[in-house]
Design a protein around this motif. Structure first.
Motif, PDB file in Angstrom:
ATOM      1  N   LYS A  96      37.715  41.405  12.157  1.00  0.00           N
ATOM      2  CA  LYS A  96      37.419  42.359  11.087  1.00  0.00           C
ATOM      3  C   LYS A  96      37.067  43.729  11.664  1.00  0.00           C
ATOM      4  O   LYS A  96      37.507  44.761  11.156  1.00  0.00           O
ATOM      5  N   GLN A 143      40.266  45.345  12.820  1.00  0.00           N
ATOM      6  CA  GLN A 143      41.043  45.795  11.665  1.00  0.00           C
ATOM      7  C   GLN A 143      40.476  47.094  11.104  1.00  0.00           C
ATOM      8  O   GLN A 143      41.238  48.001  10.747  1.00  0.00           O
ATOM      9  N   GLU A 168      42.465  50.704  10.988  1.00  0.00           N
ATOM     10  CA  GLU A 168      42.684  51.394   9.721  1.00  0.00           C
ATOM     11  C   GLU A 168      42.086  52.801   9.743  1.00  0.00           C
ATOM     12  O   GLU A 168      42.750  53.772   9.384  1.00  0.00           O
ATOM     13  N   ILE A 178      46.510  52.041  10.309  1.00  0.00           N
ATOM     14  CA  ILE A 178      47.253  50.776  10.369  1.00  0.00           C
ATOM     15  C   ILE A 178      46.535  49.751   9.499  1.00  0.00           C
ATOM     16  O   ILE A 178      45.374  49.445   9.717  1.00  0.00           O
ATOM     17  N   THR A 179      47.258  49.224   8.496  1.00  0.00           N
ATOM     18  CA  THR A 179      46.630  48.305   7.546  1.00  0.00           C
ATOM     19  C   THR A 179      47.294  46.936   7.461  1.00  0.00           C
ATOM     20  O   THR A 179      46.855  46.092   6.692  1.00  0.00           O
ATOM     21  N   SER A 180      48.352  46.719   8.245  1.00  0.00           N
ATOM     22  CA  SER A 180      49.025  45.422   8.187  1.00  0.00           C
ATOM     23  C   SER A 180      49.580  45.055   9.558  1.00  0.00           C
ATOM     24  O   SER A 180      49.775  45.934  10.414  1.00  0.00           O
ATOM     25  N   PRO A 181      49.863  43.774   9.772  1.00  0.00           N
ATOM     26  CA  PRO A 181      50.468  43.364  11.044  1.00  0.00           C
ATOM     27  C   PRO A 181      51.812  44.057  11.299  1.00  0.00           C
ATOM     28  O   PRO A 181      52.120  44.412  12.434  1.00  0.00           O
ATOM     29  N   ALA A 182      52.587  44.287  10.239  1.00  0.00           N
ATOM     30  CA  ALA A 182      53.881  44.960  10.402  1.00  0.00           C
ATOM     31  C   ALA A 182      53.686  46.397  10.891  1.00  0.00           C
ATOM     32  O   ALA A 182      54.429  46.879  11.759  1.00  0.00           O
ATOM     33  N   GLU A 183      52.691  47.095  10.347  1.00  0.00           N
ATOM     34  CA  GLU A 183      52.403  48.462  10.786  1.00  0.00           C
ATOM     35  C   GLU A 183      51.924  48.479  12.237  1.00  0.00           C
ATOM     36  O   GLU A 183      52.265  49.387  12.996  1.00  0.00           O
ATOM     37  N   LEU A 184      51.146  47.487  12.625  1.00  0.00           N
ATOM     38  CA  LEU A 184      50.675  47.402  14.007  1.00  0.00           C
ATOM     39  C   LEU A 184      51.855  47.192  14.951  1.00  0.00           C
ATOM     40  O   LEU A 184      51.957  47.862  15.985  1.00  0.00           O
ATOM     41  N   GLU A 233      54.975  48.004  14.475  1.00  0.00           N
ATOM     42  CA  GLU A 233      55.771  49.234  14.483  1.00  0.00           C
ATOM     43  C   GLU A 233      55.108  50.290  15.374  1.00  0.00           C
ATOM     44  O   GLU A 233      55.776  50.954  16.167  1.00  0.00           O
TER      45      GLU A 233
END
Length: 67
Positions: A23, A26, A30, A35-41, A43
């Motif tokens: 947490k 995360q 953010e 960065i708010t999601s695993p996909a954004e991380l 990328e």
């Protein structure tokens, strides 16, 4: 003489500690990077500039090097 156990590495985290650390990470991702999601991380990691670490892992050579 009594046997004494010496720790040989990190102690295992319990699930509560692990959840707290996740947490915290995360929140940092953010707030500081948006960065708010695993996909954004993923990328962001793909788009990071390359870092040349050879200076830290090669043996110095040439005149004036410490041997």
């Amino acid at each position: 003489m009594r046997n004494v156990s010496v720790p040989t590495g990190r102690a295992k985290m319990d699930s509560k500690e692990k959840a707290m650390k996740i947490k915290m990470l995360q929140n940092i991702l953010e707030k500081e990077y948006g960065i708010t999601s695993p996909a954004e991380l993923m990328e962001a990691m793909r788009n990071m500039p390359k870092l040349d670490i050879s200076i830290f892992v090669t043996t110095p050579s040439g005149k004036g090097c410490l041997s």
